[in-house]
Scaffold this active site. Sequence first.
Site, PDB file in Angstrom:
ATOM      1  N   ASN A   1      24.378  66.642  30.914  1.00  0.00           N
ATOM      2  CA  ASN A   1      22.912  66.511  31.072  1.00  0.00           C
ATOM      3  C   ASN A   1      22.433  67.221  32.345  1.00  0.00           C
ATOM      4  O   ASN A   1      21.485  66.782  32.984  1.00  0.00           O
ATOM      5  CB  ASN A   1      22.481  65.027  31.078  1.00  0.00           C
ATOM      6  CG  ASN A   1      20.974  64.809  30.949  1.00  0.00           C
ATOM      7  OD1 ASN A   1      20.452  63.801  31.434  1.00  0.00           O
ATOM      8  ND2 ASN A   1      20.255  65.715  30.336  1.00  0.00           N
TER       9      ASN A   1
ATOM     10  N   CYS B   1      22.968  71.044  32.396  1.00  0.00           N
ATOM     11  CA  CYS B   1      22.788  72.462  32.047  1.00  0.00           C
ATOM     12  C   CYS B   1      22.010  72.642  30.741  1.00  0.00           C
ATOM     13  O   CYS B   1      20.838  73.001  30.743  1.00  0.00           O
ATOM     14  CB  CYS B   1      24.129  73.181  31.939  1.00  0.00           C
ATOM     15  SG  CYS B   1      25.082  73.212  33.483  1.00  0.00           S
ATOM     16  N   ARG B   2      22.679  72.401  29.621  1.00  0.00           N
ATOM     17  CA  ARG B   2      22.076  72.756  28.328  1.00  0.00           C
ATOM     18  C   ARG B   2      20.958  71.822  27.893  1.00  0.00           C
ATOM     19  O   ARG B   2      19.890  72.293  27.469  1.00  0.00           O
ATOM     20  CB  ARG B   2      23.162  72.794  27.238  1.00  0.00           C
ATOM     21  CG  ARG B   2      24.122  73.942  27.407  1.00  0.00           C
ATOM     22  CD  ARG B   2      25.361  73.743  26.562  1.00  0.00           C
ATOM     23  NE  ARG B   2      26.163  72.612  27.046  1.00  0.00           N
ATOM     24  CZ  ARG B   2      27.238  72.136  26.459  1.00  0.00           C
ATOM     25  NH1 ARG B   2      27.636  72.659  25.312  1.00  0.00           N
ATOM     26  NH2 ARG B   2      27.910  71.138  26.985  1.00  0.00           N
ATOM     27  N   SER B   3      21.181  70.501  27.973  1.00  0.00           N
ATOM     28  CA  SER B   3      20.128  69.618  27.424  1.00  0.00           C
ATOM     29  C   SER B   3      18.857  69.596  28.275  1.00  0.00           C
ATOM     30  O   SER B   3      17.760  69.552  27.692  1.00  0.00           O
ATOM     31  CB  SER B   3      20.661  68.208  27.136  1.00  0.00           C
ATOM     32  OG  SER B   3      21.109  67.560  28.290  1.00  0.00           O
TER      33      SER B   3
ATOM     34  N   CYS C   1      23.758  66.938  25.688  1.00  0.00           N
ATOM     35  CA  CYS C   1      24.942  67.773  25.952  1.00  0.00           C
ATOM     36  C   CYS C   1      25.985  66.894  26.634  1.00  0.00           C
ATOM     37  O   CYS C   1      25.942  65.670  26.501  1.00  0.00           O
ATOM     38  CB  CYS C   1      24.574  68.994  26.790  1.00  0.00           C
ATOM     39  SG  CYS C   1      23.871  68.615  28.416  1.00  0.00           S
TER      40      CYS C   1
ATOM     41  N   ASP D   1      28.721  76.228  26.351  1.00  0.00           N
ATOM     42  CA  ASP D   1      28.664  75.570  27.660  1.00  0.00           C
ATOM     43  C   ASP D   1      28.675  76.631  28.764  1.00  0.00           C
ATOM     44  O   ASP D   1      29.649  77.383  28.885  1.00  0.00           O
ATOM     45  CB  ASP D   1      29.887  74.660  27.778  1.00  0.00           C
ATOM     46  CG  ASP D   1      29.901  73.848  29.051  1.00  0.00           C
ATOM     47  OD1 ASP D   1      29.067  74.107  29.940  1.00  0.00           O
ATOM     48  OD2 ASP D   1      30.761  72.949  29.150  1.00  0.00           O
TER      49      ASP D   1
END
Length: 160
Positions: free
Chosen positions: A11, A13-15, A8, A126
């Site tokens: 690095n 939140c999402r990934s 993401c 996001d």
Amino acid sequence: MIRVCFVCLGNICRSPTAEAVFRQIVDKAHLSDQIVVDSAGTGSYHIGEQADSRARAMGQRRGYRLVGRARQFGHRDFEGFDYVLAMDQDNLRALRKLAHDESTQAKIRLLRSFDSTAEPGAEVPDPYYGGPGGFDEVIDICERACRGLLEHISSERGLG
Ligand code: 4NP
């Protein structure tokens, strides 16, 4: 070993969420001796930080442990991974810029291309500037897409 990296922007939140979700799915499929899971960011803003506290809290509520520290994805990382999954179109573009040949380009996919409910080109939104609902939604999306990803890898690599 089959090596998978989720990417993401930050690095944080999402990934790291996708990494935790996919690791659990891989563990439950008894494939953790064959698949290694990691994550990274295209940006440098959060290098060295733990995952966002909201992502960790939501992860914990839903049974996932977000571990590791943020790092930036560099072109050399492509050598270490077979599958590189971008969370959104910006990450996809940034990764494609870093990939210098066709076999490297072929490693890069949008994560939601493995989400059976998603339109072509769909992104993992996001959650950074939104409320806690965004982090919950990221987990829902990651669960669907990561199940699809494991099916894809299993059939491509003849696992299980
Ligand atoms: P991520 O979320 O890419 O899912 O880790 C973000 C983290 C930080 C920022 C944006 C998105 N930021 O602008 O600092």
